[in-house]
Design an enzyme around this catalytic site. Sequence first.
Site, PDB file in Angstrom:
ATOM      1  N   CYS A   2       0.894  -1.187   0.042  1.00 49.51           N
ATOM      2  CA  CYS A   2      -0.103  -0.032   0.023  1.00 49.51           C
ATOM      3  C   CYS A   2       1.000   1.110  -0.136  1.00 49.51           C
ATOM      4  O   CYS A   2       1.722   1.330   0.814  1.00 49.51           O
ATOM      5  CB  CYS A   2      -0.834   0.023   1.150  1.00 49.51           C
ATOM      6  N   ARG A  34       4.155   0.095  -4.820  1.00 48.27           N
ATOM      7  CA  ARG A  34       3.953  -0.524  -3.377  1.00 48.27           C
ATOM      8  C   ARG A  34       2.779  -1.357  -3.241  1.00 48.27           C
ATOM      9  O   ARG A  34       2.400  -2.126  -2.420  1.00 48.27           O
ATOM     10  CB  ARG A  34       3.810   0.296  -2.457  1.00 48.27           C
ATOM     11  N   TRP A  82      -2.452  -2.670  -1.881  1.00 46.69           N
ATOM     12  CA  TRP A  82      -2.187  -4.177  -1.915  1.00 46.69           C
ATOM     13  C   TRP A  82      -3.298  -4.883  -0.846  1.00 46.69           C
ATOM     14  O   TRP A  82      -3.174  -4.819   0.166  1.00 46.69           O
ATOM     15  CB  TRP A  82      -1.042  -4.428  -1.581  1.00 46.69           C
ATOM     16  N   ASN A 108      -2.350   1.638   5.844  1.00 44.47           N
ATOM     17  CA  ASN A 108      -1.497   0.487   5.242  1.00 44.47           C
ATOM     18  C   ASN A 108      -1.189  -0.368   6.527  1.00 44.47           C
ATOM     19  O   ASN A 108      -1.013   0.117   7.568  1.00 44.47           O
ATOM     20  CB  ASN A 108      -0.337   0.984   4.728  1.00 44.47           C
ATOM     21  N   GLY A 109      -1.272  -1.704   6.222  1.00 47.65           N
ATOM     22  CA  GLY A 109      -0.925  -2.620   7.561  1.00 47.65           C
ATOM     23  C   GLY A 109      -2.071  -3.510   7.771  1.00 47.65           C
ATOM     24  O   GLY A 109      -2.894  -3.764   7.073  1.00 47.65           O
ATOM     25  N   GLU A 491      18.092 -17.386  -7.233  1.00 49.47           N
ATOM     26  CA  GLU A 491      17.652 -15.966  -7.614  1.00 49.47           C
ATOM     27  C   GLU A 491      17.202 -16.078  -8.936  1.00 49.47           C
ATOM     28  O   GLU A 491      16.074 -15.106  -9.480  1.00 49.47           O
ATOM     29  CB  GLU A 491      18.806 -15.022  -7.382  1.00 49.47           C
ATOM     30  N   LYS A 495      13.233 -14.806 -10.181  1.00 56.05           N
ATOM     31  CA  LYS A 495      13.039 -13.850 -10.969  1.00 56.05           C
ATOM     32  C   LYS A 495      12.016 -14.351 -12.455  1.00 56.05           C
ATOM     33  O   LYS A 495      11.208 -13.506 -12.339  1.00 56.05           O
ATOM     34  CB  LYS A 495      14.385 -13.338 -11.903  1.00 56.05           C
ATOM     35  N   GLU A 498       8.282 -14.733 -10.511  1.00 53.45           N
ATOM     36  CA  GLU A 498       7.681 -13.517 -10.136  1.00 53.45           C
ATOM     37  C   GLU A 498       7.340 -12.791 -11.419  1.00 53.45           C
ATOM     38  O   GLU A 498       6.347 -12.063 -11.490  1.00 53.45           O
ATOM     39  CB  GLU A 498       8.380 -12.738  -9.172  1.00 53.45           C
ATOM     40  N   HIS A 514      19.669 -36.478  -6.303  1.00 51.59           N
ATOM     41  CA  HIS A 514      18.955 -36.987  -5.118  1.00 51.59           C
ATOM     42  C   HIS A 514      17.438 -36.563  -5.339  1.00 51.59           C
ATOM     43  O   HIS A 514      16.703 -36.852  -4.477  1.00 51.59           O
ATOM     44  CB  HIS A 514      19.278 -36.234  -3.775  1.00 51.59           C
ATOM     45  N   LYS A 617       6.065  -3.908  -3.908  1.00 51.24           N
ATOM     46  CA  LYS A 617       7.361  -3.774  -3.642  1.00 51.24           C
ATOM     47  C   LYS A 617       7.812  -4.024  -2.152  1.00 51.24           C
ATOM     48  O   LYS A 617       8.798  -4.534  -1.919  1.00 51.24           O
ATOM     49  CB  LYS A 617       7.688  -2.425  -4.285  1.00 51.24           C
TER      50      LYS A 617
HETATM   51  O1  M6R Z   1      12.629  -4.823   0.663  1.00 48.37           O
HETATM   52  P1  M6R Z   1      13.334  -6.043   0.860  1.00 48.37           P
HETATM   53  O2  M6R Z   1      14.612  -6.327   0.303  1.00 48.37           O
HETATM   54  O3  M6R Z   1      13.219  -6.517   2.366  1.00 48.37           O
HETATM   55  O4  M6R Z   1      12.616  -7.071  -0.078  1.00 48.37           O
HETATM   56  C1  M6R Z   1      12.440  -8.374   0.195  1.00 48.37           C
HETATM   57  C2  M6R Z   1      11.908  -9.086  -0.664  1.00 48.37           C
HETATM   58  O5  M6R Z   1      10.593  -8.904  -0.641  1.00 48.37           O
HETATM   59  C3  M6R Z   1      12.194  -8.824  -2.139  1.00 48.37           C
HETATM   60  O6  M6R Z   1      13.608  -9.146  -2.439  1.00 48.37           O
HETATM   61  C4  M6R Z   1      11.467  -9.758  -3.023  1.00 48.37           C
HETATM   62  O7  M6R Z   1      11.748 -10.980  -3.232  1.00 48.37           O
HETATM   63  C5  M6R Z   1      11.481  -9.300  -4.664  1.00 48.37           C
HETATM   64  N1  M6R Z   1      10.390  -9.040  -5.281  1.00 48.37           N
HETATM   65  C6  M6R Z   1      12.443 -10.303  -5.405  1.00 48.37           C
HETATM   66  O8  M6R Z   1      12.442  -9.677  -6.672  1.00 48.37           O
END
Ligand code: M6R
Length: 622
Positions: A2, A34, A82, A108-109, A491, A495, A498, A514, A617
């Site tokens: 949010c 956000r 969100w 927010n929250g 990673e 990527k 997501e 395994h 985000k």
């Molecule tokens: O703001 P932060 O680094 O704490 O965020 C952590 C994760 O939410 C963030 O890295 C998330 O996994 C990304 N969307 C990945 O691309």
Amino acid sequence: MCGIVGYAGPVPGGEADGGGLAVVLEGLRRLEYRGYDSAGVAVVADGQLLTAKRAGRLARLVEALEVAPLPATATAIGHTRWATHGAPTDANAHPHVSEDGRLAVIHNGIIENYAVLKAELQAQGVVFTSQTDTEVAAHLLGRAHAELGDLGEAVRAVCRRLEGAFTILAVSADAPGTVVGARRSSPLVVGVGDGAHYLGSDVAAFIAHTRDALELGQDQVVEITAGAAVVTTFEGEPALARPFTVDWDAAAAEKGGHPWFMDKEIHEQPRAVADTLLGRSDASGALVLDEMKIDEAVLRRADKIIVVACGTAAYAGHVAKYAVEHWCRIPVEVELAHEFRYRDPILTERTLVVAISQSGETMDVVMAVRHAREQGAKVLAVCNTQGSTIPRESDAALYTHAGPEVAVASTKAFLSQITACYLLGLYLAQLRGNMFADEVREVLRHLQAMPDAVQTVLDRAEDVRKLARELADSRSVLFLGRHVGYPVALEGALKLKELAYLHAEGFAAGELKHGPIALVEEGQPVFVIVPSPHGRDSLHAKVVSNAQEVRARGARTIVIAEDGDDAVLGSADVVLRVPRVPTLMAPLVTVVPLQVFAMEVATAKGLDVDQPRNLAKSVTVE
Ligand code: M6R
């Protein structure tokens, strides 16, 4: 999660001056990363409260406002959501309004005791029009304002009743020119302008207007008007907010000609690494970390490091583990913050907890930091965002200098987090005598060469883009790596999941036999991150064998290998080249093709790269 914007400023001057509404819409545009399930605004004009809200992206709200405009105003709030409680519908979009229609709230929250409060209000005859937890705050505030006659008093009284994590902003037709904000465990910063004040979930909300900001503390209320920002505790005691100046400007938060923020941020990686390294050594070449406010004696005594983080930041910690253990001979555990918090971790005064977070607001990490400090551990934040919660609540902070990261998928933050953690590792090794000064200087020289190496990978990205377009219809993609290549594989898979909504898994290449090798079928794309042949020979040879094993079972292998490493040719369908760098530096180059690949697959599939579905985000709820 949010985005929240508030504005109190001068009364608009003429037709061209959109006043507070224009400021708030501009802020929402910058905060949309956000959360983008719905958007809404509330303005106070001519003694009336007016609102507009729509499910979906901000663009839908803007269209609605073109059809039915709201007046230009000196007082406005805005929200981009969100969804937590209630589906993303018009009715659940914020703002929510009190029974008498004179007060509006954005939030927010999560208000954890909302069910009890809602039942209480319903018993008093209040009719709810949404499924949100936020609506209880609107009704409670409407009643409190009517009773107490002061918006700030009303917000303080209601906040004392709310449980959970929240930022709320309120405006009222009966308090023109004032916006009241409050925060508990959820972000809120104040922008100090010339004859105007702003509120935002982060500084991007008002960066177009001012770089002067105030960092609010826990359980604080701020009342902004054009001329003042008055901060108190929830109990009404005067409180101080820490002033700071944002070290980037509005241009840094624009796409700058790139199709996506992610594309821009990928291309900013050489700079992000270079800036994170800036000013870290003295005239003799020794490493200095000015921000390291933890006593040297404590750091010398530390017998364990625990990295807490989530998502990409956790993978950066995972990479760092290999380097820090190697350089400092301290055991390093890397733990997802949400798991750490609930497993009763063993923490002592000799434990150094490193909390990595780009946003500095990830609630799981905030909770982990609080838990660690309660147990007597020292906490160092590795963070990219000034004025955010995690560095404020830690014993010290080491800032990455990546600039604003707007795309939901984290890229330049990852590289700068690895860089900052490496600086930390070298600093500890220097302090504890695990490395000689010339050894530290040599690694620093390697780090300083990395921006050019990353740039070289970017210059070669066209091959990756082509490959992504070819593979865009794949059902599943696997990623294999060993040693520091393992978190890079994780990673790369994250990527792709997501951004392209594709099944993707990262594995430690040694784990393949395994179980996971059963997944391999004819034509299955498998990325293999091959370590340098100039590092540990057995490591290189083993990964090359793993590539052969999957290829023998029909996989299409895409091998990321160092320039001149011809040993991979027999096991690769495609080779993506990266420059030769020391083994521990390799993640900074090998991850780049994987970032570009995921972005291009998502683009080829016609998806929104910067705002993938279901995500936001900053994850500011647990
Ligand atoms: O703001 P932060 O680094 O704490 O965020 C952590 C994760 O939410 C963030 O890295 C998330 O996994 C990304 N969307 C990945 O691309």
